[in-house]
Structures are given as structure tokens and as C-alpha cells.
Write an enzyme that holds these catalytic residues in place. Structure first.
Site: not given
Ligand code: FAD
Length: 496
Positions: A185, A342, A78, A50
């Protein structure tokens, strides 16, 4: 020394691919390169579904076609968030996007509505918002050029499937020259400016001038290698777990995210074109994981489409978002529960500030790093205050909610509430995401009462205000009648 020529992004979740798409398009000199490293073995969190309206600016910056994006991600529109049971069971309100009401004879709508409401002369706030009314009625339209009508300034965002969004952005980033490297990594090699290189399990060494840590909760570079530190906010926002499960799509999805309070937290319901996203956010000190899972499965419509997934999280942010030549984005930077959608916005905001402050030379001038860290810390803190207000202003009987109502609140939020109570006034801080309208919707929805109205209201007679309020309501109703149903807008997007 030279400007960064080689940018390495670690992580291919929403944050990593948003950064890759933006930096690939905007920041790399002709001879430079953006590499994104992601591991097929480590899944993304995959639940961010969202969003809020500024995402449309991000997409415009990238030249993304809205229809193509919605088709590719199973997206829906939305127009706000429907809060159910947040004050007490059975009560609902909408925090709508966009404007509520219009100025009344040069005085603020909020002040006049609050005065009229105090004296029993106004309808609930939702009546004066086209987005709130349309959301509840299941109607949606993009803005329609129509003079000064609210139809011409409809504010909206999207729901989308997080995994499909990452894939969509990946294609976009690769078209702009971003190189994807699969690998895990294993080791981060320190260097004179922070990080020199990352080492992958297959033996590869990838060096870079600037590293973007998008490795999710693991925070491999910013915390693992650079020890940036953490501000813990669990005393203000104690929910620390979520369980998530998809269910079948709605026949007529509302263009609203639903946030439904429960005994120890709240539940989201996000309508996508091909499925519904559900999740229960809770405090593990008040509800155990099995009970949370049962509560979620009991609440969803239809059979679950996958096994429920448990996600543990901590609320807070890094003491330094940017340290040396490494910037953390997404979950590696910090996290607050998705009550106001957010997190993806904070990724976007971090990218936009980075683009604006891209270091012209290595090592990065400390002034750039300090400014970035100060701005991001401020944005996080203002959002935190907004979230805390939802919990503080409740009248629910369960222990979790009584604790939240009585717990100390951050100073910024306490000041906002005191100013509101003392005269119905709301002031937006510089760089604050939520504006006066959002705070008004929140305070009104959560039944915060004012002790006295703003004296500016007395410049206008109560009769004139009442007349103008009725007029605004009529204009909203007439505009609503022009809007097609959301389900039709989605049907238009469906592949032939
Ligand atoms: P992740 O999606 O965890 O990606 C991490 C990446 O790092 C993956 O590709 C993984 O393979 C890689 N990685 C990790 N370790 C290694 C390694 N050692 N070597 C190589 N690659 C590695 N945000 C909103 O704006 N709206 C919402 O409705 C919303 N709902 C949410 C609900 C929940 C319960 C949660 C927890 C979060 C929510 N969020 C929401 C937040 C949103 O999901 C995240 O901000 C967004 O998905 C960003 O995630 P990310 O890319 O930082 O991490």
C-alpha cells in the site's frame, strides 16, 4: 445505504489472517467479498507465540480441528505462565489457567486460603491448582469426563509458531472465499465515510465498504490516514524493546510459558515442538541493545537457530480503535508487552465484538462505533492494570525494579490492591479478561499481603478449613497421577 459488501483487510500477520478467517466465515453476505492485502516486502512481527484459553473458543467458532492446527503450527499445550524471580531472585510461582481450589462450605476458596495462609496454615497456592502442578511436572491432558474431578475441567491454551499460524489461517480463510492480494500500500484515498480505497505500488486501486487495518505498528490507515491518536502508557509500562531468537527444542517441554525476570525487564521462553522461542523484553533507558542481546544469547539453551532480532515498540493504544469505516486490530490498534500473552487475545476480542456489531448500513451509526471503542478501551485498561501489578509488587534490588515498585500506578489497579489488602477481596469488573482466580494467583505469587481476612471466613471453623484444604490438595495430587506427560501428547501429534 447497504450493509458492507466488500471488506478490505490490510496486513497478513496474525491479526490480518485471524480477521480474514473469521469474517470470511461469518460476516460476508452471499454477494460480498473479503480481500486481504499483504506485502511480501514488509515482514510480519512474527513473535506472538503464547496464548490463553479463550483462543479455543475462537478456533471452535471457525471450526478448526485442534490436532490439525497443532501439527501445522508446531504447537504445544500451555496450562499457565511460570514467573521466575519476579518478587526476588530464586522465587517462582505459576499463574495457572482454570480454577484454583473449590468453595469451602459455601465460602470462597480465595478468602479461606488467604486466612489460613495468614496464620501459617496453608500450602502455597500452586498446591491447589491442577494446572499449576501439572505444568511444573510436565504433564498434560485434555479434559477427561470424570464426575466433579478437576480432570474434567482442565483449562489450557497453546504455544505456536506465529508464521505457521498465519499460513494455517490463510488456507482456512481462502477456503471460505477470502481473496489474497499481494502488494504494498502506497497511498490511502480518503472518502466521505473515512477510507474510500487503498492504492498499491503496482498501480491497483482497491475500494471497499469497510477497512480493517492490520498493518502492524505502521497503522497505515487508522493513524496514517485517519489520525486516530494514541494513548501512551510508557509511564506505567516502560519496557520498549525486545530482542528475540529461536533455539533448539526441549526434549521434554513443559506445558508452561516461562517469564523470567532480569535486571531491566524479563525474558520469555516458549517451548514449541520444533524449536524454543526466546526473547528479552527490556527498558532501553536501563539496558542498551548490545547488552540485551548478550544477556539473551547467554541465557538460551544451545546454539541460536537464527540471528537475534531487535523489535522496538510503544505501549499504549489508539484513541479510536474504530474510526469512520476503519477498524484497527492487532499491533495497529495498540500493544502491551506479552507478559500475560494477551495481544492475540485482544485481536480475537476485537474480531468478536466486530462480528457482533457489524454495521447493518453505511455509514456506520455513531452508537456502534462509540460502543466498540468504549469496550476495547476498557479491555486494554484492565489488562494494563494486571500487567502493572507484576512490576509494582516486587522486592528486587536493581534500579529498574525499585523504580517500578515506587512509580505511581493506575487508579484501577490501586483500587484492586487496596480492596485486597483491606480484606482479601477481589472484584472482577464487567468485560475484564482476568478473573478473581488470576488476580489471586498474581497477588499471592507477588507476595501482596493482606491486613485482615474477609469476615465471611469466620462462619467456618479454622479446623474445618484446614481439613478441606488438605482434601483439595489430595484430590489435585491424585488427579495429577492420571495425567500423561506433555511430551507424549506432542509425540501423538507428530507426523508419522
Ligand atoms: P504484523 O505481524 O506486523 O503484520 C503486519 C502486516 O501488515 C504484514 O503482513 C505486513 O506485510 C503488512 N503491511 C505493513 N505495511 C504494509 C503496506 N504498506 N502494504 C501492504 N502490507 C503492509 N502476542 C501474544 O498473544 N502472545 C505473545 O507471546 C506475544 N509475544 C510478542 C512479543 C513481542 C516482542 C511483540 C512485539 C509482540 C508479541 N505479541 C504476542 C503480539 C503479537 O505478535 C501480535 O499481536 C500479532 O502478531 C499481531 O501482529 P499484526 O498482525 O498486528 O502485525
Amino acid at each position: 445505504m447497504t450493509a458492507p459488501r466488500s471488506i478490505v483487510i490490510v496486513g497478513g500477520g496474525t491479526a490480518g489472517w485471524m480477521a480474514a478467517a473469521a469474517l470470511g466465515r461469518l460476516c460476508v453476505p452471499a454477494e460480498g467479498k473479503v480481500t486481504l492485502v499483504e506485502s511480501d516486502e514488509i515482514p510480519t512481527v512474527g513473535v506472538g507465540e503464547a496464548t490463553i484459553p479463550p483462543i479455543r473458543t475462537f478456533h471452535a467458532m471457525l471450526g478448526i480441528d485442534e490436532d490439525a492446527f497443532l501439527r501445522a503450527t508446531g504447537g504445544s499445550y500451555k496450562m499457565g505462565i511460570r514467573f521466575e524471580g519476579w518478587t526476588r531472585a530464586g522465587e517462582t510461582y505459576v499463574h495457572p489457567f482454570g480454577q484454583i481450589g473449590t468453595e469451602i462450605a459455601g465460602t470462597p476458596f480465595a478468602a479461606q486460603w488467604l486466612r489460613a495462609r495468614l496464620h501459617g496454615g496453608a500450602e502455597p497456592l500452586d498446591h491447589y491448582s491442577l494446572e499449576a502442578r501439572a505444568g511444573e511436572a510436565g504433564r498434560f491432558s485434555r479434559p477427561i469426563a470424570n464426575g466433579n474431578s478437576p480432570l474434567s475441567r482442565i483449562a489450557y491454551a497453546y504455544h505456536f509458531d506465529a508464521a505457521r499460524y498465519a499460513a494455517f489461517l490463510r488456507a482456512h480463510a481462502e477456503q471460505h472465499g477470502v481473496v489474497r492480494r499481494e502488494g504494498t500500500v502506497e497511498h490511502v484515498e480518503p472518502g466521505p465515510h473515512g477510507v474510500a480505497a487503498i492504492h498499491l505500488a503496482d498501480g491497483a486501486r482497491i475500494s471497499g465498504d469497510l477497512f480493517i487495518d492490520c498493518s502492524g505498528f505502521r497503522a497505515l490507515l487508522i493513524e496514517g490516514a485517519l489520525g486516530a491518536g494514541w494513548y501512551d502508557w510508557s509511564r506505567w509500562l516502560p519496557c520498549d524493546r525486545a530482542v528475540a531468537v529461536p533455539s533448539p527444542p526441549d526434549a521434554a517441554p513443559l506445558p508452561l510459558t516461562r517469564a523470567i525476570a532480569h535486571e531491566a525487564g524479563w525474558r520469555w521462553r516458549i517451548p514449541l515442538a520444533h524449536r524454543t522461542g526466546n526473547g528479552l523484553v527490556y527498558s532501553s533507558a536501563h539496558l542498551d541493545d548490545d547488552a540485551a542481546q548478550r544477556a539473551l544469547l547467554d541465557a538460551i539453551d544451545g546454539e541460536p537457530l537464527a540471528e537475534p532480532r531487535l523489535i522496538r515498540f510503544a505501549t499504549g493504544h489508539r484513541r479510536r480503535f474504530w474510526s469512520g469505516n476503519c477498524i484497527a486490530l492487532g499491533l495497529a490498534a495498540g500493544f502491551m508487552e506479552p507478559l500475560e500473552s494477551t495481544s492475540i487475545h485482544l485481536v480475537q476480542s476485537g474480531i468478536q465484538h466486530l462480528v457482533r456489531m457489524m454495521p447493518p448500513a453505511t455509514p456506520t451509526a455513531p452508537a456502534i462505533v462509540e460502543r466498540y471503542n468504549r469496550i476495547m478501551a476498557g479491555e486494554f485498561a484492565r489488562i494494563r492494570d494486571f500487567l502493572v501489578a507484576h512490576y509494582h509488587l516486587n522486592d528486587r534490588p536493581e534500579p529498574f525494579w525499585r523504580e517500578r515498585a515506587n512509580a505511581p500506578i493506575p487508579d484501577g489497579m490501586a483500587e484492586k490492591l487496596a480492596l485486597f489488602r483491606a480484606g482479601g477481596r477481589i472484584f472482577r469488573e464487567p468485560d475484564e479478561l482476568f478473573n478473581e482466580t488470576s488476580w489471586l494467583a498474581l497477588f499471592a505469587g507477588q507476595r501482596a499481603l493482606i491486613d485482615a481476612h474477609d469476615p465471611i471466613c469466620d462462619a467456618i471453623s479454622a479446623d474445618l478449613v484446614s481439613h478441606r484444604l488438605q482434601q483439595i490438595e489430595r484430590v489435585v495430587s491424585a488427579s495429577l497421577a492420571h495425567m500423561p506427560y506433555h511430551v507424549e501428547a506432542l509425540r501423538r501429534l507428530a507426523p508419522e
